[in-house]
Design a protein around this motif. Structure first.
Motif, PDB file in Angstrom:
ATOM      1  N   PRO A  70       0.802  -1.232   0.000  1.00 45.45           N
ATOM      2  CA  PRO A  70       0.000   0.000   0.000  1.00 45.45           C
ATOM      3  C   PRO A  70       0.830   1.275   0.000  1.00 45.45           C
ATOM      4  O   PRO A  70       0.403   2.296  -0.551  1.00 45.45           O
ATOM      5  N   GLU A  71       2.037   1.239   0.608  1.00 48.92           N
ATOM      6  CA  GLU A  71       2.873   2.439   0.649  1.00 48.92           C
ATOM      7  C   GLU A  71       3.360   2.825  -0.750  1.00 48.92           C
ATOM      8  O   GLU A  71       3.677   3.990  -1.015  1.00 48.92           O
ATOM      9  N   TYR A  72       3.435   1.861  -1.659  1.00 43.64           N
ATOM     10  CA  TYR A  72       3.906   2.112  -3.019  1.00 43.64           C
ATOM     11  C   TYR A  72       2.755   2.261  -4.000  1.00 43.64           C
ATOM     12  O   TYR A  72       2.909   2.882  -5.060  1.00 43.64           O
ATOM     13  N   ALA A  73       1.599   1.696  -3.666  1.00 41.98           N
ATOM     14  CA  ALA A  73       0.414   1.791  -4.527  1.00 41.98           C
ATOM     15  C   ALA A  73      -0.280   3.121  -4.265  1.00 41.98           C
ATOM     16  O   ALA A  73      -1.406   3.190  -3.765  1.00 41.98           O
ATOM     17  N   GLN A  74       0.417   4.206  -4.604  1.00 41.19           N
ATOM     18  CA  GLN A  74      -0.054   5.565  -4.334  1.00 41.19           C
ATOM     19  C   GLN A  74      -0.261   6.303  -5.650  1.00 41.19           C
ATOM     20  O   GLN A  74       0.422   6.058  -6.645  1.00 41.19           O
ATOM     21  N   GLY A  75      -1.205   7.246  -5.657  1.00 34.60           N
ATOM     22  CA  GLY A  75      -1.419   8.064  -6.843  1.00 34.60           C
ATOM     23  C   GLY A  75      -1.749   7.217  -8.058  1.00 34.60           C
ATOM     24  O   GLY A  75      -2.608   6.335  -8.010  1.00 34.60           O
ATOM     25  N   PRO A 296      15.281   0.750  -0.164  1.00 39.01           N
ATOM     26  CA  PRO A 296      15.569   0.235  -1.509  1.00 39.01           C
ATOM     27  C   PRO A 296      14.561   0.745  -2.527  1.00 39.01           C
ATOM     28  O   PRO A 296      13.458   1.186  -2.176  1.00 39.01           O
ATOM     29  N   PHE A 297      14.942   0.686  -3.795  1.00 41.70           N
ATOM     30  CA  PHE A 297      14.004   0.968  -4.874  1.00 41.70           C
ATOM     31  C   PHE A 297      13.091  -0.242  -5.059  1.00 41.70           C
ATOM     32  O   PHE A 297      13.545  -1.383  -5.087  1.00 41.70           O
ATOM     33  N   VAL A 298      11.793   0.023  -5.194  1.00 39.06           N
ATOM     34  CA  VAL A 298      10.785  -1.017  -5.385  1.00 39.06           C
ATOM     35  C   VAL A 298      10.111  -0.804  -6.741  1.00 39.06           C
ATOM     36  O   VAL A 298       9.657   0.309  -7.052  1.00 39.06           O
ATOM     37  N   THR A 299      10.054  -1.833  -7.555  1.00 37.86           N
ATOM     38  CA  THR A 299       9.457  -1.726  -8.882  1.00 37.86           C
ATOM     39  C   THR A 299       7.938  -1.619  -8.777  1.00 37.86           C
ATOM     40  O   THR A 299       7.285  -2.463  -8.164  1.00 37.86           O
ATOM     41  N   VAL A 300       7.394  -0.557  -9.392  1.00 33.17           N
ATOM     42  CA  VAL A 300       5.948  -0.327  -9.362  1.00 33.17           C
ATOM     43  C   VAL A 300       5.315  -0.456 -10.749  1.00 33.17           C
ATOM     44  O   VAL A 300       4.090  -0.554 -10.864  1.00 33.17           O
ATOM     45  N   ALA A 301       6.154  -0.431 -11.796  1.00 30.02           N
ATOM     46  CA  ALA A 301       5.622  -0.509 -13.164  1.00 30.02           C
ATOM     47  C   ALA A 301       6.726  -0.980 -14.095  1.00 30.02           C
ATOM     48  O   ALA A 301       7.910  -0.913 -13.778  1.00 30.02           O
TER      49      ALA A 301
END
Length: 380
Positions: A70-75, A296-301
């Protein structure tokens, strides 16, 4: 998990009392350079004041991943799905000409289509597009608009400095550190100069093999982030034309990009690094790299580039007509910090001046098809 990430609040940005005054000076210098570039730039056209030389306009698509924390599933990353996209690869220099003269700072500008919600550009809020304007380094060489005034002037005049050999280079470096003699010794721009030196040492590689970062911090919904567009390892391993020798020919980056995309598809990962410590991951100091051990960098797309032919002159024409700005985003992804704030009006005025001088309509496309035609075969 969410508690470790710094929440976004407006007070993470500093209030510079001289911001508006300095910004107007930057805009005037930018517009003047663009006007002069028609004659001085060597192309007969008005140039961008940065990333003047493009290496190719590439068709793509962005797949926003499902099942993100949820912290990355923003906007925009809160809604999984696939969007058409266009990518402009470029050199970071404000000058055009042979690649060997321009350095190895490169950019990836990404335009994503079909994004709902108003953008932060008041004069074009409902375009349905979303931009990134990223560079191939995790840092930048300027922290304040006040310093940008003299750094911009140095970069625009760099050919005159360096044409004078070692003495000219020494004067360029001295003017950079001292702000052309305007800074007190305790305030010399050492951090920015060292960031510039680091950027100048980037090795020349195929633009498909570089990672590209947002120049500064951006809002990521409830949090603060930097966004990186990094080569997907499987696709990067397949690239044949890897190291680039800028001295081997006048044009080296575009032919290498063109040949790779004619032979195979490609893909990048779009990744988010969330801020966990404002001291070690500052918003206003763009010369500081955010440590990945803190977050760390987390892949979102996934950004997919189909196999395609970008070789024709019409590709460069279409590329030249487009505008990219880090402010063509929704409010949940607002750029943060004074340098990022300055980019909003500088980019807008630059685009207006360039399109007017080149007699090009300045309209934001509603689809990738409108610019690049039909789709090719998608990357897997």
């Amino acid at each position: 998990m969410a508690a470790q990430f710094v929440p976004y609040t407006p007070d993470v940005e500093d209030d510079d009392p001289h911001f508006d005054q300095n910004l107007q000076t930057v805009i005037k210098k930018t517009e003047s350079y663009i006007a002069e570039s028609v004659e001085a730039g060597g192309t007969g056209r008005a140039l961008r004041d940065a990333h003047a030389k493009g290496y190719g306009l590439v068709r793509g698509e962005v797949e926003i991943l499902d099942g993100l924390p949820p912290e990355y599933a923003q906007g925009i990353y809160a809604t999984p799905g696939t969007h058409d996209a266009l990518i402009r690869f470029s050199n970071g220099s404000p000058h055009a000409g042979a690649d060997a003269r321009l350095g190895t700072a490169t950019g990836l500008a990404l335009k994503i289509f079909g994004i709902a919600g108003p953008t932060l550009l008041e004069d074009e809020p409902d375009t349905g597009t979303f931009d990134y304007a990223n560079i191939n380094a995790p840092i930048f060489f300027c922290n304040t608009v006040e310093h940008y005034l003299f750094i911009q002037e140095l970069f625009l005049n760099a050919p005159a400095y360096f044409s004078q050999g070692r003495s000219g280079a020494h004067r360029f470096f001295a003017d950079f550190v001292t702000g052309k003699g305007t800074l007190a010794q305790d305030n010399w721009a050492w951090d920015e100069f060292l960031a510039f030196v680091r950027l100048s040492k980037i090795p020349p590689v195929n633009v498909l093999l570089s990672s590209y970062w947002t120049m500064g911090a951006v809002r990521h919904g409830d949090y603060i982030a930097k966004v990186r567009i990094a080569p997907a390892p499987h696709f990067a391993a397949a690239v044949v034309r890897r190291a680039i020798d800028p001295t081997s020919a006048q044009e080296v980056f575009r032919p290498a990009l063109q040949a790779e995309l004619q032979e195979r598809p490609y893909a990048f990962d779009i990744q988010v690094q969330l801020c966990t410590d404002l001291e070690r991951m500052p918003v206003e100091d763009t010369t500081v790299e955010w440590p990945e051990q803190l977050s760390p960098f987390v892949t979102v797309a996934r950004l997919r580039l189909p196999q395609q032919d970008i070789s024709g002159p019409e590709n460069l024409e279409k590329m030249d007509s487009l505008s990219f700005t880090p402010w063509r985003v929704t409010a949940e992804h607002a750029p943060l910090g004074n340098i990022m704030r300055a980019r909003k009006e500088v980019y807008r005025h630059s685009s207006i001046a360039r399109h007017k001088l080149n007699q090009q309509p300045r309209t934001e496309p509603r689809s990738a098809d409108e610019v690049a035609g039909h789709r090719g075969n998608s990357a897997q």
